[in-house]
Every structure is written in C-alpha cells, then in structure tokens.
Design a protein around this motif. Sequence first.
Motif, PDB file in Angstrom:
ATOM      1  N   UNK A  10      28.470 -41.604  32.177  1.00 15.92           N
ATOM      2  CA  UNK A  10      29.295 -41.303  33.350  1.00 15.92           C
ATOM      3  C   UNK A  10      30.355 -42.349  33.618  1.00 15.92           C
ATOM      4  N   UNK A  11      30.036 -43.605  33.425  1.00 12.15           N
ATOM      5  CA  UNK A  11      30.975 -44.686  33.727  1.00 12.15           C
ATOM      6  C   UNK A  11      31.691 -45.133  32.453  1.00 12.15           C
ATOM      7  N   UNK A  12      33.016 -45.182  32.479  1.00  7.71           N
ATOM      8  CA  UNK A  12      33.737 -45.613  31.278  1.00  7.71           C
ATOM      9  C   UNK A  12      33.501 -47.091  30.979  1.00  7.71           C
ATOM     10  N   UNK A  13      33.590 -47.446  29.703  1.00  7.08           N
ATOM     11  CA  UNK A  13      33.422 -48.848  29.298  1.00  7.08           C
ATOM     12  C   UNK A  13      34.743 -49.604  29.379  1.00  7.08           C
ATOM     13  N   UNK A  14      35.874 -48.870  29.378  1.00  7.44           N
ATOM     14  CA  UNK A  14      37.200 -49.476  29.393  1.00  7.44           C
ATOM     15  C   UNK A  14      38.149 -48.650  30.260  1.00  7.44           C
ATOM     16  N   UNK A  15      39.224 -49.281  30.700  1.00  4.33           N
ATOM     17  CA  UNK A  15      40.312 -48.601  31.430  1.00  4.33           C
ATOM     18  C   UNK A  15      41.591 -48.757  30.640  1.00  4.33           C
ATOM     19  N   UNK A  16      42.464 -47.754  30.735  1.00  2.82           N
ATOM     20  CA  UNK A  16      43.779 -47.811  30.100  1.00  2.82           C
ATOM     21  C   UNK A  16      44.837 -48.002  31.169  1.00  2.82           C
ATOM     22  N   UNK A  17      45.792 -48.877  30.867  1.00  2.53           N
ATOM     23  CA  UNK A  17      46.885 -49.173  31.786  1.00  2.53           C
ATOM     24  C   UNK A  17      48.213 -49.056  31.061  1.00  2.53           C
ATOM     25  N   UNK A  18      49.236 -48.630  31.780  1.00  2.87           N
ATOM     26  CA  UNK A  18      50.607 -48.699  31.297  1.00  2.87           C
ATOM     27  C   UNK A  18      51.205 -49.930  31.965  1.00  2.87           C
ATOM     28  N   UNK A  19      51.716 -50.862  31.142  1.00  2.00           N
ATOM     29  CA  UNK A  19      52.213 -52.131  31.663  1.00  2.00           C
ATOM     30  C   UNK A  19      53.699 -52.257  31.356  1.00  2.00           C
ATOM     31  N   UNK A  20      54.473 -52.552  32.411  1.00  2.91           N
ATOM     32  CA  UNK A  20      55.896 -52.836  32.249  1.00  2.91           C
ATOM     33  C   UNK A  20      56.154 -54.246  32.753  1.00  2.91           C
ATOM     34  N   UNK A  21      57.165 -54.897  32.202  1.00  5.32           N
ATOM     35  CA  UNK A  21      57.489 -56.260  32.600  1.00  5.32           C
ATOM     36  C   UNK A  21      56.582 -57.269  31.936  1.00  5.32           C
ATOM     37  N   UNK A  22      56.843 -58.530  32.249  1.00  5.93           N
ATOM     38  CA  UNK A  22      56.094 -59.637  31.654  1.00  5.93           C
ATOM     39  C   UNK A  22      55.625 -60.607  32.735  1.00  5.93           C
ATOM     40  N   UNK A  29      49.782 -49.975  35.814  1.00  5.63           N
ATOM     41  CA  UNK A  29      49.449 -48.668  36.376  1.00  5.63           C
ATOM     42  C   UNK A  29      48.286 -48.083  35.585  1.00  5.63           C
ATOM     43  N   UNK A  30      47.190 -47.775  36.260  1.00  2.00           N
ATOM     44  CA  UNK A  30      46.045 -47.183  35.569  1.00  2.00           C
ATOM     45  C   UNK A  30      46.402 -45.767  35.124  1.00  2.00           C
ATOM     46  N   UNK A  31      46.172 -45.475  33.841  1.00  8.10           N
ATOM     47  CA  UNK A  31      46.541 -44.160  33.320  1.00  8.10           C
ATOM     48  C   UNK A  31      45.367 -43.417  32.690  1.00  8.10           C
ATOM     49  N   UNK A  32      44.204 -44.050  32.604  1.00  3.84           N
ATOM     50  CA  UNK A  32      43.077 -43.354  31.998  1.00  3.84           C
ATOM     51  C   UNK A  32      41.872 -44.243  31.812  1.00  3.84           C
ATOM     52  N   UNK A  33      40.913 -43.707  31.062  1.00  2.00           N
ATOM     53  CA  UNK A  33      39.655 -44.410  30.821  1.00  2.00           C
ATOM     54  C   UNK A  33      39.196 -44.153  29.393  1.00  2.00           C
ATOM     55  N   UNK A  34      38.300 -45.021  28.923  1.00  7.48           N
ATOM     56  CA  UNK A  34      37.751 -44.871  27.580  1.00  7.48           C
ATOM     57  C   UNK A  34      36.252 -45.158  27.601  1.00  7.48           C
ATOM     58  N   UNK A  35      35.540 -44.441  26.760  1.00  7.92           N
ATOM     59  CA  UNK A  35      34.108 -44.618  26.608  1.00  7.92           C
ATOM     60  C   UNK A  35      33.844 -44.983  25.164  1.00  7.92           C
ATOM     61  N   UNK A  36      33.139 -46.080  24.931  1.00  9.38           N
ATOM     62  CA  UNK A  36      32.872 -46.505  23.558  1.00  9.38           C
ATOM     63  C   UNK A  36      31.784 -45.639  22.930  1.00  9.38           C
TER      64      UNK A  36
END
Length: 69
Positions: A10-22, A29-36
């Motif tokens: 049920x709980x993802x192991x990772x989160x996906x982010x879109x990153x702009x700038x340095x 910006x959170x854009x999704x999740x990942x499960x290993x």
Amino acid sequence: MADQQTITPNRPSHRLFHVTGEGEQSNWTRIGAAWSHKDGKGFNIDLEYMPQKPGRIVLREETEQGEGQ
C-alpha cells in the motif's frame, strides 16, 4: 494471476518529483510514486502528473514524513 514480484504494498517505497532550477532556487513538485520489486531489481511507477516544462525527474526514498525530499 499476478506475478508475486510485481504486487505492490500500500505504501510506496519512493516518490517521484519534477525539479526545476538549482540549489536554493530549485522547485520540487511531486509527480508520482514508486514501489520496489521484491527482488530489488526494479520498480512499479505510478505517474500522477507528466511535466510539460524542462527539468529533471528525481526518484527519492520515502521518508517517515511522507515526502521523500
């Protein structure tokens, strides 16, 4: 019948982010999740949002706070 190695908890192991700038000027910006996978050799990825502007996608481990950043 589903392959046992692709069944996700049920709980993802990772989160996906879109990153702009340095650095201090970056915007995450959170854009999704990942499960290993059980075998540790891959991920199931659920994208909630597909970025339309230039930037990079960053995969971060989930933290207790829930954001992974």
